[in-house]
Write an enzyme that holds these catalytic residues in place. Structure first.
Site, PDB file in Angstrom:
ATOM      1  N   HIS A  34      60.767  15.366  38.900  1.00  0.00           N
ATOM      2  CA  HIS A  34      59.741  14.335  39.038  1.00  0.00           C
ATOM      3  C   HIS A  34      60.305  12.965  38.690  1.00  0.00           C
ATOM      4  O   HIS A  34      61.366  12.857  38.082  1.00  0.00           O
ATOM      5  CB  HIS A  34      58.562  14.642  38.107  1.00  0.00           C
ATOM      6  CG  HIS A  34      58.970  14.672  36.669  1.00  0.00           C
ATOM      7  ND1 HIS A  34      59.534  15.794  36.085  1.00  0.00           N
ATOM      8  CD2 HIS A  34      58.942  13.723  35.703  1.00  0.00           C
ATOM      9  CE1 HIS A  34      59.825  15.524  34.823  1.00  0.00           C
ATOM     10  NE2 HIS A  34      59.474  14.267  34.570  1.00  0.00           N
ATOM     11  N   HIS A 115      63.947   7.290  38.017  1.00  0.00           N
ATOM     12  CA  HIS A 115      65.029   8.258  38.212  1.00  0.00           C
ATOM     13  C   HIS A 115      64.458   9.669  38.288  1.00  0.00           C
ATOM     14  O   HIS A 115      63.304   9.901  37.954  1.00  0.00           O
ATOM     15  CB  HIS A 115      66.041   8.161  37.065  1.00  0.00           C
ATOM     16  CG  HIS A 115      65.463   8.586  35.749  1.00  0.00           C
ATOM     17  ND1 HIS A 115      64.673   7.761  34.987  1.00  0.00           N
ATOM     18  CD2 HIS A 115      65.540   9.761  35.072  1.00  0.00           C
ATOM     19  CE1 HIS A 115      64.294   8.402  33.891  1.00  0.00           C
ATOM     20  NE2 HIS A 115      64.799   9.627  33.923  1.00  0.00           N
TER      21      HIS A 115
END
Length: 172
Positions: A34, A115
Protein backbone atom coordinates in the site's frame (compact mmCIF):
# COMPACT_ATOMS: atom_id res chain seq x y z
CA UNK A 1 -8.71 1.30 18.00
CA UNK A 2 -5.80 1.76 15.65
CA UNK A 3 -6.63 3.17 12.20
CA UNK A 4 -4.63 3.93 9.06
CA UNK A 5 -5.42 5.45 5.66
CA UNK A 6 -3.94 3.95 2.50
CA UNK A 7 -4.15 3.52 -1.25
CA UNK A 8 -3.92 -0.02 -2.57
CA UNK A 9 -2.21 -0.32 -5.96
CA UNK A 10 -3.37 -2.73 -8.66
CA UNK A 11 -3.01 -6.48 -8.23
CA UNK A 12 -0.11 -6.49 -10.71
CA UNK A 13 1.83 -3.92 -8.65
CA UNK A 14 0.92 -5.72 -5.41
CA UNK A 15 2.15 -9.03 -6.87
CA UNK A 16 5.47 -7.43 -7.88
CA UNK A 17 5.88 -5.90 -4.41
CA UNK A 18 4.83 -9.11 -2.63
CA UNK A 19 7.42 -11.09 -4.57
CA UNK A 20 10.02 -9.00 -2.76
CA UNK A 21 8.15 -8.52 0.52
CA UNK A 22 7.96 -12.29 1.12
CA UNK A 23 11.75 -12.26 1.43
CA UNK A 24 12.48 -8.80 2.85
CA UNK A 25 9.49 -7.56 4.89
CA UNK A 26 8.52 -9.15 8.23
CA UNK A 27 5.14 -7.34 8.00
CA UNK A 28 4.31 -9.15 4.75
CA UNK A 29 1.40 -11.12 6.26
CA UNK A 30 -0.09 -8.19 8.22
CA UNK A 31 -1.14 -5.81 5.42
CA UNK A 32 -1.16 -5.88 1.60
CA UNK A 33 1.24 -3.59 -0.30
CA UNK A 34 0.00 0.00 0.00
CA UNK A 35 0.85 3.69 -0.16
CA UNK A 36 0.33 5.28 3.25
CA UNK A 37 -1.62 8.54 3.26
CA UNK A 38 -1.77 8.71 7.06
CA UNK A 39 0.33 6.60 9.38
CA UNK A 40 -1.49 4.50 12.00
CA UNK A 41 -3.24 6.53 14.68
CA UNK A 42 -5.39 5.81 17.70
CA UNK A 43 -9.08 6.75 17.76
CA UNK A 44 -11.96 6.09 20.11
CA UNK A 45 -14.99 4.14 18.84
CA UNK A 46 -17.18 7.23 19.20
CA UNK A 47 -14.82 9.20 16.88
CA UNK A 48 -15.23 6.75 13.99
CA UNK A 49 -18.35 8.35 12.52
CA UNK A 50 -16.70 11.81 12.43
CA UNK A 51 -13.56 10.34 10.86
CA UNK A 52 -15.58 8.56 8.17
CA UNK A 53 -17.58 11.74 7.42
CA UNK A 54 -14.39 13.80 7.13
CA UNK A 55 -12.83 11.23 4.78
CA UNK A 56 -15.93 11.34 2.55
CA UNK A 57 -15.50 15.13 2.37
CA UNK A 58 -11.79 14.83 1.52
CA UNK A 59 -12.49 12.19 -1.14
CA UNK A 60 -15.17 14.35 -2.78
CA UNK A 61 -12.66 17.24 -3.06
CA UNK A 62 -10.03 15.06 -4.77
CA UNK A 63 -10.11 14.09 -8.44
CA UNK A 64 -9.04 10.62 -9.55
CA UNK A 65 -5.40 10.61 -10.69
CA UNK A 66 -2.67 8.42 -12.14
CA UNK A 67 -0.27 6.69 -9.77
CA UNK A 68 3.31 6.40 -11.07
CA UNK A 69 5.44 3.73 -9.35
CA UNK A 70 9.05 3.09 -10.27
CA UNK A 71 12.65 2.62 -9.19
CA UNK A 72 13.77 1.32 -5.84
CA UNK A 73 14.72 3.68 -3.02
CA UNK A 74 15.70 3.53 0.63
CA UNK A 75 15.27 5.58 3.78
CA UNK A 76 18.81 4.70 4.95
CA UNK A 77 20.56 5.86 7.05
CA UNK A 78 17.41 6.81 9.03
CA UNK A 79 16.16 3.22 8.75
CA UNK A 80 16.73 0.24 6.49
CA UNK A 81 13.43 0.40 4.60
CA UNK A 82 13.44 -0.45 0.88
CA UNK A 83 10.60 0.78 -1.30
CA UNK A 84 9.26 1.39 -4.77
CA UNK A 85 9.26 5.16 -5.30
CA UNK A 86 5.84 6.72 -5.96
CA UNK A 87 5.70 10.04 -7.81
CA UNK A 88 4.44 12.81 -5.54
CA UNK A 89 1.46 14.13 -7.52
CA UNK A 90 -0.59 17.18 -6.47
CA UNK A 91 -3.46 14.82 -5.58
CA UNK A 92 -1.30 12.67 -3.29
CA UNK A 93 0.09 15.79 -1.63
CA UNK A 94 -3.43 17.20 -1.16
CA UNK A 95 -4.72 13.95 0.34
CA UNK A 96 -1.79 13.76 2.75
CA UNK A 97 -2.13 17.41 3.79
CA UNK A 98 -5.90 17.07 4.35
CA UNK A 99 -5.27 14.01 6.52
CA UNK A 100 -2.97 16.03 8.78
CA UNK A 101 -5.24 19.03 9.40
CA UNK A 102 -8.63 19.77 10.92
CA UNK A 103 -9.94 16.60 12.54
CA UNK A 104 -6.60 14.87 11.86
CA UNK A 105 -4.08 16.98 13.77
CA UNK A 106 -1.65 14.17 14.63
CA UNK A 107 2.00 15.22 14.51
CA UNK A 108 4.03 13.96 11.57
CA UNK A 109 6.97 11.74 12.42
CA UNK A 110 8.47 12.14 8.93
CA UNK A 111 7.96 14.29 5.84
CA UNK A 112 5.55 12.79 3.28
CA UNK A 113 7.47 10.55 0.88
CA UNK A 114 4.95 8.47 -1.08
CA UNK A 115 6.26 4.93 -1.42
CA UNK A 116 5.40 1.24 -1.48
CA UNK A 117 7.46 -0.68 1.11
CA UNK A 118 9.15 -3.82 -0.22
CA UNK A 119 11.61 -4.51 2.62
CA UNK A 120 12.29 -3.49 6.21
CA UNK A 121 14.10 -4.65 9.31
CA UNK A 122 17.16 -5.66 7.29
CA UNK A 123 20.70 -5.67 8.66
CA UNK A 124 22.98 -2.96 7.23
CA UNK A 125 24.84 -5.52 5.11
CA UNK A 126 21.68 -7.20 3.78
CA UNK A 127 20.09 -3.80 3.11
CA UNK A 128 23.10 -2.62 1.09
CA UNK A 129 23.24 -5.88 -0.87
CA UNK A 130 19.52 -5.99 -1.72
CA UNK A 131 19.39 -2.28 -2.53
CA UNK A 132 22.37 -2.61 -4.85
CA UNK A 133 20.75 -5.50 -6.73
CA UNK A 134 17.29 -3.93 -6.99
CA UNK A 135 18.58 -0.54 -8.15
CA UNK A 136 19.94 -2.25 -11.26
CA UNK A 137 16.48 -3.52 -12.23
CA UNK A 138 14.03 -1.43 -14.20
CA UNK A 139 10.66 -0.94 -12.50
CA UNK A 140 7.96 1.37 -13.80
CA UNK A 141 4.21 1.01 -13.42
CA UNK A 142 1.28 3.38 -13.63
CA UNK A 143 -2.39 2.99 -12.88
CA UNK A 144 -5.47 5.13 -12.34
CA UNK A 145 -6.43 5.74 -8.71
CA UNK A 146 -10.04 6.46 -7.85
CA UNK A 147 -10.23 5.48 -4.17
CA UNK A 148 -8.50 5.23 -0.81
CA UNK A 149 -9.24 3.08 2.24
CA UNK A 150 -9.64 3.47 5.99
CA UNK A 151 -8.10 0.42 7.68
CA UNK A 152 -8.29 -0.81 11.24
CA UNK A 153 -5.94 -3.17 13.05
CA UNK A 154 -7.26 -6.46 14.40
CA UNK A 155 -6.07 -8.00 17.68
CA UNK A 156 -3.71 -10.35 15.81
CA UNK A 157 -1.91 -7.35 14.23
CA UNK A 158 -3.37 -7.71 10.74
CA UNK A 159 -5.10 -4.80 9.03
CA UNK A 160 -8.49 -4.89 7.32
CA UNK A 161 -10.60 -2.37 5.40
CA UNK A 162 -13.24 -0.53 7.41
CA UNK A 163 -14.47 1.65 4.53
CA UNK A 164 -13.49 2.64 0.99
CA UNK A 165 -13.77 6.23 -0.25
CA UNK A 166 -14.17 6.96 -3.98
CA UNK A 167 -12.52 10.13 -5.28
CA UNK A 168 -14.42 12.91 -7.04
CA UNK A 169 -17.69 14.73 -6.62
CA UNK A 170 -20.80 12.57 -6.34
CA UNK A 171 -18.95 9.33 -5.58
CA UNK A 172 -19.55 9.16 -1.84
Amino acid sequence: MKLGIVIFPSKMIQDKANGLRKRYDPHYALVPPHITLKTPFEAQDEQLESIVNELHTIASKTNPFTLHVGKVGSFAPVNNVLYFKVEKTPELTFLNEEMHSGLFTQEREYAFVPHLTIGQGLSDAEHADVLGRLRMKDFYYEQPIDRFHLLYQLENGTWTVHETFRLGKGNN
